[in-house]
Design a protein around this motif. Structure first.
Motif, PDB file in Angstrom:
ATOM      1  N   LEU A  44      16.250  -8.258 -20.795  1.00 42.32           N
ATOM      2  CA  LEU A  44      17.152  -8.508 -22.088  1.00 42.32           C
ATOM      3  C   LEU A  44      16.166  -7.911 -23.193  1.00 42.32           C
ATOM      4  N   ALA A  45      14.875  -7.933 -23.120  1.00 35.62           N
ATOM      5  CA  ALA A  45      14.033  -7.658 -24.373  1.00 35.62           C
ATOM      6  C   ALA A  45      13.945  -6.046 -24.202  1.00 35.62           C
ATOM      7  N   LEU A  46      13.899  -5.483 -23.218  1.00 37.06           N
ATOM      8  CA  LEU A  46      14.009  -4.215 -23.036  1.00 37.06           C
ATOM      9  C   LEU A  46      15.191  -3.411 -23.453  1.00 37.06           C
ATOM     10  N   LEU A  47      16.188  -4.085 -22.901  1.00 39.13           N
ATOM     11  CA  LEU A  47      17.584  -3.567 -23.501  1.00 39.13           C
ATOM     12  C   LEU A  47      17.932  -3.594 -24.803  1.00 39.13           C
ATOM     13  N   LYS A  48      17.494  -4.701 -25.747  1.00 36.63           N
ATOM     14  CA  LYS A  48      17.397  -4.877 -27.072  1.00 36.63           C
ATOM     15  C   LYS A  48      16.870  -3.665 -27.820  1.00 36.63           C
ATOM     16  N   GLN A  49      15.288  -3.456 -27.040  1.00 37.59           N
ATOM     17  CA  GLN A  49      14.352  -2.478 -27.778  1.00 37.59           C
ATOM     18  C   GLN A  49      15.257  -0.839 -27.459  1.00 37.59           C
ATOM     19  N   GLU A  50      15.980  -0.865 -26.467  1.00 34.01           N
ATOM     20  CA  GLU A  50      16.628   0.884 -26.048  1.00 34.01           C
ATOM     21  C   GLU A  50      18.228   0.880 -26.592  1.00 34.01           C
ATOM     22  N   GLN A  51      18.683  -0.381 -27.053  1.00 34.12           N
ATOM     23  CA  GLN A  51      20.081  -0.398 -27.356  1.00 34.12           C
ATOM     24  C   GLN A  51      20.245   0.572 -28.763  1.00 34.12           C
ATOM     25  N   ASP A  52      21.038   1.406 -28.636  1.00 35.17           N
ATOM     26  CA  ASP A  52      21.059   2.223 -29.916  1.00 35.17           C
ATOM     27  C   ASP A  52      22.803   2.383 -30.209  1.00 35.17           C
ATOM     28  N   GLY A  53      23.424   1.319 -29.535  1.00 38.67           N
ATOM     29  CA  GLY A  53      24.976   1.346 -29.781  1.00 38.67           C
ATOM     30  C   GLY A  53      25.702   2.117 -28.727  1.00 38.67           C
ATOM     31  N   SER A  54      24.921   2.991 -27.953  1.00 42.56           N
ATOM     32  CA  SER A  54      25.755   3.991 -26.960  1.00 42.56           C
ATOM     33  C   SER A  54      25.571   2.986 -25.506  1.00 42.56           C
ATOM     34  N   LEU A  55      24.574   2.348 -25.164  1.00 50.25           N
ATOM     35  CA  LEU A  55      24.341   1.894 -24.029  1.00 50.25           C
ATOM     36  C   LEU A  55      25.334   0.846 -23.633  1.00 50.25           C
ATOM     37  N   ARG A  56      25.976   0.856 -22.529  1.00 56.15           N
ATOM     38  CA  ARG A  56      27.040  -0.125 -21.898  1.00 56.15           C
ATOM     39  C   ARG A  56      26.735  -0.264 -20.346  1.00 56.15           C
ATOM     40  N   GLY A  57      27.419  -1.303 -19.965  1.00 57.26           N
ATOM     41  CA  GLY A  57      27.212  -1.651 -18.626  1.00 57.26           C
ATOM     42  C   GLY A  57      27.603  -2.928 -17.886  1.00 57.26           C
ATOM     43  N   VAL A  58      26.813  -3.248 -16.946  1.00 57.49           N
ATOM     44  CA  VAL A  58      26.848  -4.570 -16.385  1.00 57.49           C
ATOM     45  C   VAL A  58      25.734  -4.958 -15.619  1.00 57.49           C
ATOM     46  N   PHE A  59      25.612  -6.393 -16.063  1.00 53.12           N
ATOM     47  CA  PHE A  59      24.699  -7.317 -15.451  1.00 53.12           C
ATOM     48  C   PHE A  59      25.291  -7.681 -14.074  1.00 53.12           C
ATOM     49  N   HIS A  60      24.868  -6.950 -12.886  1.00 47.83           N
ATOM     50  CA  HIS A  60      25.631  -7.446 -11.692  1.00 47.83           C
ATOM     51  C   HIS A  60      25.072  -8.568 -11.023  1.00 47.83           C
ATOM     52  N   CYS A  61      25.978  -9.353 -10.245  1.00 42.96           N
ATOM     53  CA  CYS A  61      25.485 -10.549  -9.317  1.00 42.96           C
ATOM     54  C   CYS A  61      25.277 -11.583 -10.617  1.00 42.96           C
ATOM     55  N   PHE A  62      25.809 -11.522 -11.718  1.00 48.91           N
ATOM     56  CA  PHE A  62      25.263 -12.341 -12.718  1.00 48.91           C
ATOM     57  C   PHE A  62      25.588 -13.794 -12.371  1.00 48.91           C
ATOM     58  N   GLY A  63      24.369 -14.692 -12.303  1.00 45.06           N
ATOM     59  CA  GLY A  63      24.430 -16.092 -11.879  1.00 45.06           C
ATOM     60  C   GLY A  63      23.652 -17.001 -13.025  1.00 45.06           C
ATOM     61  N   GLY A  64      23.524 -16.524 -14.206  1.00 50.19           N
ATOM     62  CA  GLY A  64      22.870 -17.232 -15.172  1.00 50.19           C
ATOM     63  C   GLY A  64      23.596 -18.242 -16.094  1.00 50.19           C
ATOM     64  N   SER A  65      23.202 -18.689 -17.319  1.00 50.98           N
ATOM     65  CA  SER A  65      23.665 -19.445 -18.148  1.00 50.98           C
ATOM     66  C   SER A  65      24.567 -19.152 -19.213  1.00 50.98           C
ATOM     67  N   VAL A  66      25.273 -19.953 -19.837  1.00 49.50           N
ATOM     68  CA  VAL A  66      26.372 -19.615 -20.844  1.00 49.50           C
ATOM     69  C   VAL A  66      25.353 -18.705 -21.988  1.00 49.50           C
ATOM     70  N   ASP A  67      24.378 -19.325 -22.312  1.00 54.14           N
ATOM     71  CA  ASP A  67      23.510 -18.692 -23.416  1.00 54.14           C
ATOM     72  C   ASP A  67      23.041 -17.475 -22.998  1.00 54.14           C
ATOM     73  N   GLU A  68      22.758 -17.310 -21.827  1.00 54.79           N
ATOM     74  CA  GLU A  68      22.439 -15.752 -21.123  1.00 54.79           C
ATOM     75  C   GLU A  68      23.551 -14.851 -21.052  1.00 54.79           C
ATOM     76  N   ALA A  69      24.719 -15.499 -20.721  1.00 47.11           N
ATOM     77  CA  ALA A  69      25.879 -14.556 -20.678  1.00 47.11           C
ATOM     78  C   ALA A  69      26.241 -14.121 -22.113  1.00 47.11           C
ATOM     79  N   LYS A  70      26.132 -15.024 -23.123  1.00 45.25           N
ATOM     80  CA  LYS A  70      26.457 -14.616 -24.331  1.00 45.25           C
ATOM     81  C   LYS A  70      25.477 -13.605 -24.895  1.00 45.25           C
ATOM     82  N   ALA A  71      24.015 -13.746 -24.620  1.00 42.07           N
ATOM     83  CA  ALA A  71      23.037 -12.631 -25.002  1.00 42.07           C
ATOM     84  C   ALA A  71      23.454 -11.230 -24.577  1.00 42.07           C
ATOM     85  N   ILE A  72      23.925 -11.423 -23.212  1.00 45.37           N
ATOM     86  CA  ILE A  72      24.203 -10.197 -22.612  1.00 45.37           C
ATOM     87  C   ILE A  72      25.639  -9.288 -23.202  1.00 45.37           C
TER      88      ILE A  72
END
Length: 254
Positions: A137-165
């Motif tokens: 997530l830290a690297l993705l925040k760093q690189e997100q310029d508004g054009s990046l999109r995609g999926v965190f595959h095999c998600f098994g995290g928390s509600v807070d992590e889901a919201k951050a994603i």
């Protein structure tokens, strides 16, 4: 339904791949999306797509578990394939610190490099994370310029992590873990934003209940959809409809 993450080109399917695809179609699977993992998987993946061109679509990327000291040379070869074939995504990419942290720096470099390919080519990314959600997530925040999109595959995290994603504009891929009694997803799935949910199997791995521990296959996508519908007190058809629409939009399949 669409199985948004399936390795049906893997050797586990060499003896009955056609039967596997037929069973998927019988269960209403309209597309099977195949992520690449390393240099050796490219040939069987593209051969599988050629056999089932109306159903199977390929991605191109380097999986973090296959990052090593030759990562720059490997990435150069992976990148060259984008000029030879029409891929629907950059994937699967990411960071995996579960087995070995030896090449953590190389994994991060490979992840950022491939995120930049996605920006250049206007393609979504398919992200693999294991014991690395904070780093990813830290690297993705760093690189997100508004054009990046995609999926965190095999998600098994928390509600807070889901919201951050989701806040970064990314989807969640739900698979067999969603059906596991000890997976914890029964407390998460009811709270997810369904506009950011897609379905997957990650076959031949992580088969859903009642097939847990056996070989997974795309036909089992319906078992995941049924579990999501149950946990959300929704009807199966609604889950099938919204996840298919989300997948079609994310990967520009229509």
């Amino acid at each position: 339904m669409i199985d948004s993450h399936a390795h049906i080109y893997a050797s586990e399917f060499d003896n009955d791949r056609d039967d596997v695809v037929q069973r998927a179609m019988q269960q209403g699977i309209t597309k099977i999306l195949m992520p690449n993992i390393d240099l050796d998987s490219i040939k069987p993946m593209l051969a599988t797509e050629a056999l089932y061109p109306k159903i199977c679509r390929s991605m191109m990327g380097l999986h973090p578990c296959y990052v090593d000291g030759n990562v720059k040379e490997t990435l150069a070869t992976i990148h060259s394939w984008f000029d030879k074939h029409n891929f629907i995504a950059v994937g699967e990419i990411g960071i995996d610190l579960y087995w070995d942290k030896t090449y953590k720096a190389e994994q991060e470099m490979a992840f950022i490099t491939q995120l930049n390919w996605a920006k250049e080519k206007d393609l979504p990314v398919v992200i693999h994370t294991r014991d690395s959600i904070e780093e990813t997530l830290a690297l993705l925040k760093q690189e997100q310029d508004g054009s990046l999109r995609g999926v965190f595959h095999c998600f098994g995290g928390s509600v807070d992590e889901a919201k951050a994603i989701n806040d970064l504009g990314f989807h969640l891929g739900l698979g067999g873990v969603s059906t596991f009694k000890n997976g914890g997803m029964d407390k998460v799935i009811p709270h997810l934003d369904m506009n950011y949910v897609i379905l997957e199997t990650d076959c031949p791995y992580l088969a859903p209940v009642p097939h847990r521990g056996k070989r997974n296959e795309p036909a089992y996508t319906q078992l995941v959809a049924s579990r999501v519908a149950e946990l959300r007190c929704s009807i199966l058809e609604e889950i099938e409809k919204v996840t298919e629409e989300n997948t079609n939009q994310l990967f520009s399949l229509i």
